[in-house]
Enzyme design. Structure first.
Site, PDB file in Angstrom:
ATOM      1  CG  HIS A 213      -1.390   1.462   1.681  1.00  9.22           C
ATOM      2  ND1 HIS A 213      -3.001   1.539   1.005  1.00  9.22           N
ATOM      3  CD2 HIS A 213      -1.561   2.298   2.160  1.00  9.22           C
ATOM      4  CE1 HIS A 213      -2.971   2.582   1.203  1.00  9.22           C
ATOM      5  NE2 HIS A 213      -1.932   3.814   2.015  1.00  9.22           N
TER       6      HIS A 213
ATOM      7  CG  HIS B 165       0.742   6.232  -0.276  1.00  8.54           C
ATOM      8  ND1 HIS B 165       0.159   7.412  -0.195  1.00  8.54           N
ATOM      9  CD2 HIS B 165       0.295   5.721   0.676  1.00  8.54           C
ATOM     10  CE1 HIS B 165      -1.915   7.415   0.163  1.00  8.54           C
ATOM     11  NE2 HIS B 165      -0.762   6.691   0.571  1.00  8.54           N
TER      12      HIS B 165
ATOM     13  CD  GLU C  17      -4.350   6.774   1.863  1.00  8.19           C
ATOM     14  OE1 GLU C  17      -3.674   6.724   2.527  1.00  8.19           O
ATOM     15  OE2 GLU C  17      -4.051   6.365   1.456  1.00  8.19           O
TER      16      GLU C  17
ATOM     17  CB  SER D 207      -1.741   0.087  -3.169  1.00  7.53           C
ATOM     18  OG  SER D 207      -2.184   0.482  -2.136  1.00  7.53           O
TER      19      SER D 207
HETATM   20  N1  HBI Z   1      -2.520   8.904  10.236  1.00  7.49           N
HETATM   21  N2  HBI Z   1      -2.290   8.806  12.326  1.00  7.49           N
HETATM   22  C1  HBI Z   1      -2.533   8.022  11.430  1.00  7.49           C
HETATM   23  N3  HBI Z   1      -0.936   7.540  11.335  1.00  7.49           N
HETATM   24  C2  HBI Z   1      -0.915   6.681  10.617  1.00  7.49           C
HETATM   25  O1  HBI Z   1       0.160   5.821   9.939  1.00  7.49           O
HETATM   26  C3  HBI Z   1      -1.191   6.827   9.058  1.00  7.49           C
HETATM   27  C4  HBI Z   1      -2.482   8.166   8.944  1.00  7.49           C
HETATM   28  N4  HBI Z   1      -3.127   8.210   7.249  1.00  7.49           N
HETATM   29  C5  HBI Z   1      -2.503   7.033   6.075  1.00  7.49           C
HETATM   30  C6  HBI Z   1      -1.691   6.838   6.721  1.00  7.49           C
HETATM   31  N5  HBI Z   1      -1.213   5.730   7.943  1.00  7.49           N
HETATM   32  C7  HBI Z   1      -1.717   5.823   5.336  1.00  7.49           C
HETATM   33  O2  HBI Z   1      -2.356   6.261   4.767  1.00  7.49           O
HETATM   34  C8  HBI Z   1      -0.299   5.453   4.700  1.00  7.49           C
HETATM   35  O3  HBI Z   1       0.269   4.755   3.390  1.00  7.49           O
HETATM   36  C9  HBI Z   1       0.517   6.645   5.401  1.00  7.49           C
HETATM   37 FE    FE Z   2      -1.589   5.308   2.587  1.00  5.69          FE
END
Ligand code: HBI
Ligand code: FE
Length: 290
Positions: A130, A135, A176, A195
């Site tokens: 993912h 990303h 996202e 993804s």
């Molecule tokens: N928000 N607080 C928090 N912590 C995370 O790990 C996090 C998120 N928002 C999105 C996210 N992770 C994922 O979309 C990862 O792909 C970055």
């Molecule tokens: Fe993400």
């Protein structure tokens, strides 16, 4: 519980304050690399005419292929040179404060683990596929790179204003699950879609979801799903439109939005510029089932 509906750190707090861990690339098993290969080859075939030009260009410039899970050390050499970003390994979701702090310093927290072969299509926490496949290609684009850093800095400010929930909606409907107009159609730039096999099909082909012009005040008030495909996708005219977002001071917008009711994920409003009005059939059928 954070917005993923999960307790951050399900995989356990790694002990150090920024939650980073060593990727331990040498410890990935042949099964782990095989899962990566399956996902990578399937998504590349599917994204051919679906991913935006910037995603494709980013992917082509990265040392990332089907053979194995990328070694962050090698990938970061290219990524750092291009946009000053690096990927850091984390055990899973990390707390908001930690997350925003990493983004504000151009460090993208990527899940170190990869999903099991038995769970190719549903994932509770972002895994390395993912985060890295989804990303990182867009992190090679200078506009997205600046936008996500501004988002991180904004998140640290938003915490003080109690506006994290609103800001998370902007991340959700862009980084996202964002779509962009390109050529004669819509293209994917959101990593959560790129993804995901199912959602890469659903967001462009299925008659159910709305495709609505991205407007910041609208998105700040629109709730999103964490358990299924999105009911609406918000569409940029071009990726460069994210730059304008990076420069906006969100504070006054938070205040306004906070006084007003939120909108449901499936709402389609009179003031919306609707590119495709969805039928909503997919989610109606699911609600009937639940
Ligand atoms: N928000 N607080 C928090 N912590 C995370 O790990 C996090 C998120 N928002 C999105 C996210 N992770 C994922 O979309 C990862 O792909 C970055
Ligand atoms: Fe993400």
């Amino acid at each position: 519980m954070d917005k993923h509906g999960l307790a951050a750190g399900m995989a356990g707090h790694p002990g150090n304050p920024d939650w980073t861990i060593d990727q331990g690339w040498e410890h990935y098993t042949p099964e782990d690399h095989a899962v990566w290969r399956t996902l990578f080859e399937r998504q590349c075939r599917l994204l051919k005419d679906r991913a935006c030009d910037e995603f494709v260009a980013g992917m082509e410039a990265l040392p990332m292929g089907p053979e194995q899970i990328p070694d962050f050390r090698r990938m970061n050499e290219v990524l750092m040179r291009r946009t000053g970003w690096q990927v850091v390994a984390v055990p899973g979701l990390v707390p908001d404060e930690v997350f925003f702090n990493h983004l504000a310093h151009r460090r993208f927290p990527a899940g170190q683990f990869i999903r099991r072969a038995s769970q190719l299509d549903y994932l509770e926490e972002p895994d390395v596929f993912h985060d890295v496949f989804g990303h990182v290609p867009m992190l090679m684009n200078p506009v997205m790179a600046d936008f996500i850093q501004a988002y991180g800095a904004g998140g640290l400010r938003a915490q003080g204003l109690g506006a994290l929930e609103q800001l998370a909606r902007v991340y959700w409907y862009t980084v996202e699950f964002g779509l962009v107009e390109q050529g004669s159609g819509l293209r994917i730039y959101g990593g959560g879609i790129a993804s995901s096999y199912g959602e890469s099909l659903f967001c462009l082909d299925d008659p159910s979801p709305h495709r609505i012009r991205f407007e910041l005040p609208r998105v700040l008030r629109t709730r999103y799903r964490i358990d299924d495909f999105q009911e609406s996708y918000f569409v940029l005219r071009r990726i460069d439109d994210l730059l304008a977002l990076a420069d906006i001071d969100f504070a006054p917008l938070y205040q306004q939005a906070a006084q007003l009711p939120t909108w449901l994920p499936g709402d389609c409003l009179p003031q919306d510029e609707v590119l495709v009005r969805g039928t909503g059939a997919y989610h109606r059928a699911r609600r009937a089932v639940l």
